[in-house]
Design a protein around this motif. Structure first.
Motif, PDB file in Angstrom:
ATOM      1  N   UNK A  97      39.357  29.952  44.580  1.00  0.00           N
ATOM      2  CA  UNK A  97      39.653  28.899  43.623  1.00  0.00           C
ATOM      3  C   UNK A  97      38.550  27.837  43.603  1.00  0.00           C
ATOM      4  N   UNK A  98      38.046  27.487  44.777  1.00  0.00           N
ATOM      5  CA  UNK A  98      37.001  26.465  44.875  1.00  0.00           C
ATOM      6  C   UNK A  98      35.616  27.007  44.522  1.00  0.00           C
ATOM      7  N   UNK A  99      35.448  28.315  44.579  1.00  0.00           N
ATOM      8  CA  UNK A  99      34.149  28.930  44.297  1.00  0.00           C
ATOM      9  C   UNK A  99      33.898  29.137  42.807  1.00  0.00           C
ATOM     10  N   UNK A 100      34.956  29.420  42.054  1.00  0.00           N
ATOM     11  CA  UNK A 100      34.771  29.730  40.629  1.00  0.00           C
ATOM     12  C   UNK A 100      34.009  28.647  39.877  1.00  0.00           C
ATOM     13  N   UNK A 101      34.374  27.366  40.003  1.00  0.00           N
ATOM     14  CA  UNK A 101      33.610  26.343  39.261  1.00  0.00           C
ATOM     15  C   UNK A 101      32.147  26.268  39.713  1.00  0.00           C
ATOM     16  N   UNK A 102      31.909  26.469  40.997  1.00  0.00           N
ATOM     17  CA  UNK A 102      30.536  26.436  41.509  1.00  0.00           C
ATOM     18  C   UNK A 102      29.705  27.571  40.936  1.00  0.00           C
ATOM     19  N   UNK A 103      30.361  28.695  40.647  1.00  0.00           N
ATOM     20  CA  UNK A 103      29.673  29.869  40.121  1.00  0.00           C
ATOM     21  C   UNK A 103      29.632  29.898  38.602  1.00  0.00           C
ATOM     22  N   UNK A 104      30.395  29.002  37.977  1.00  0.00           N
ATOM     23  CA  UNK A 104      30.432  28.948  36.527  1.00  0.00           C
ATOM     24  C   UNK A 104      31.209  30.095  35.909  1.00  0.00           C
ATOM     25  N   UNK A 105      32.228  30.561  36.617  1.00  0.00           N
ATOM     26  CA  UNK A 105      33.054  31.646  36.090  1.00  0.00           C
ATOM     27  C   UNK A 105      34.505  31.186  36.020  1.00  0.00           C
ATOM     28  N   UNK A 106      35.319  31.955  35.295  1.00  0.00           N
ATOM     29  CA  UNK A 106      36.714  31.576  35.098  1.00  0.00           C
ATOM     30  C   UNK A 106      37.664  32.259  36.073  1.00  0.00           C
ATOM     31  N   UNK A 107      37.270  33.378  36.643  1.00  0.00           N
ATOM     32  CA  UNK A 107      38.196  34.065  37.526  1.00  0.00           C
ATOM     33  C   UNK A 107      37.623  35.301  38.183  1.00  0.00           C
ATOM     34  N   UNK A 108      38.480  35.941  38.939  1.00  0.00           N
ATOM     35  CA  UNK A 108      38.126  37.094  39.760  1.00  0.00           C
ATOM     36  C   UNK A 108      37.538  38.243  38.939  1.00  0.00           C
ATOM     37  N   UNK A 109      38.014  38.400  37.710  1.00  0.00           N
ATOM     38  CA  UNK A 109      37.556  39.510  36.876  1.00  0.00           C
ATOM     39  C   UNK A 109      36.058  39.447  36.574  1.00  0.00           C
ATOM     40  N   UNK A 110      35.426  38.308  36.797  1.00  0.00           N
ATOM     41  CA  UNK A 110      34.004  38.155  36.522  1.00  0.00           C
ATOM     42  C   UNK A 110      33.140  38.308  37.768  1.00  0.00           C
ATOM     43  N   UNK A 111      33.752  38.473  38.915  1.00  0.00           N
ATOM     44  CA  UNK A 111      32.988  38.497  40.160  1.00  0.00           C
ATOM     45  C   UNK A 111      32.093  39.722  40.309  1.00  0.00           C
ATOM     46  N   UNK A 112      32.568  40.890  39.941  1.00  0.00           N
ATOM     47  CA  UNK A 112      31.773  42.111  40.155  1.00  0.00           C
ATOM     48  C   UNK A 112      30.419  42.017  39.481  1.00  0.00           C
ATOM     49  N   UNK A 113      30.398  41.631  38.211  1.00  0.00           N
ATOM     50  CA  UNK A 113      29.120  41.526  37.508  1.00  0.00           C
ATOM     51  C   UNK A 113      28.261  40.414  38.087  1.00  0.00           C
ATOM     52  N   UNK A 114      28.876  39.334  38.476  1.00  0.00           N
ATOM     53  CA  UNK A 114      28.130  38.236  39.079  1.00  0.00           C
ATOM     54  C   UNK A 114      27.467  38.695  40.374  1.00  0.00           C
ATOM     55  N   UNK A 115      28.193  39.412  41.209  1.00  0.00           N
ATOM     56  CA  UNK A 115      27.656  39.901  42.477  1.00  0.00           C
ATOM     57  C   UNK A 115      26.535  40.900  42.218  1.00  0.00           C
TER      58      UNK A 115
END
Length: 85
Positions: free
Chosen positions: A57-75
């Protein structure tokens, strides 16, 4: 999801995108991006599932994403090493 043609809404990510996270947040984000559940991440990192959820929850704003569904592409774009070791 990518195999089904689903893409994320995440924009381009700089190679150092995860640098603004704490080490523990970074580990949690990487594992979540690889598809692990909060419970699986908690077991692997010796945390509670609630702590894992808080880190995400605290990481999403720092990464500029809205949620877990965006993590794979970000990584994938950030080219991160394996979490936890």
């Amino acid at each position: 999801m990518r195999a089904r043609g689903v893409t994320s809404q995440a924009g381009p990510v700089a190679p150092g995108a995860l640098d603004g996270l704490t080490a523990q947040q970074r580990d949690v984000v990487i594992l979540a991006g690889r598809g692990l559940t909060n419970g699986e991440i908690a077991d692997r990192l010796f945390l509670s599932p609630r702590t894992v959820a808080s880190h995400l929850y605290r990481s999403y704003p720092k990464l500029g994403i809205a949620g877990r569904h965006q993590l794979r592409d970000l990584i994938d774009h950030a080219g991160t090493p394996q979490a936890g070791g």
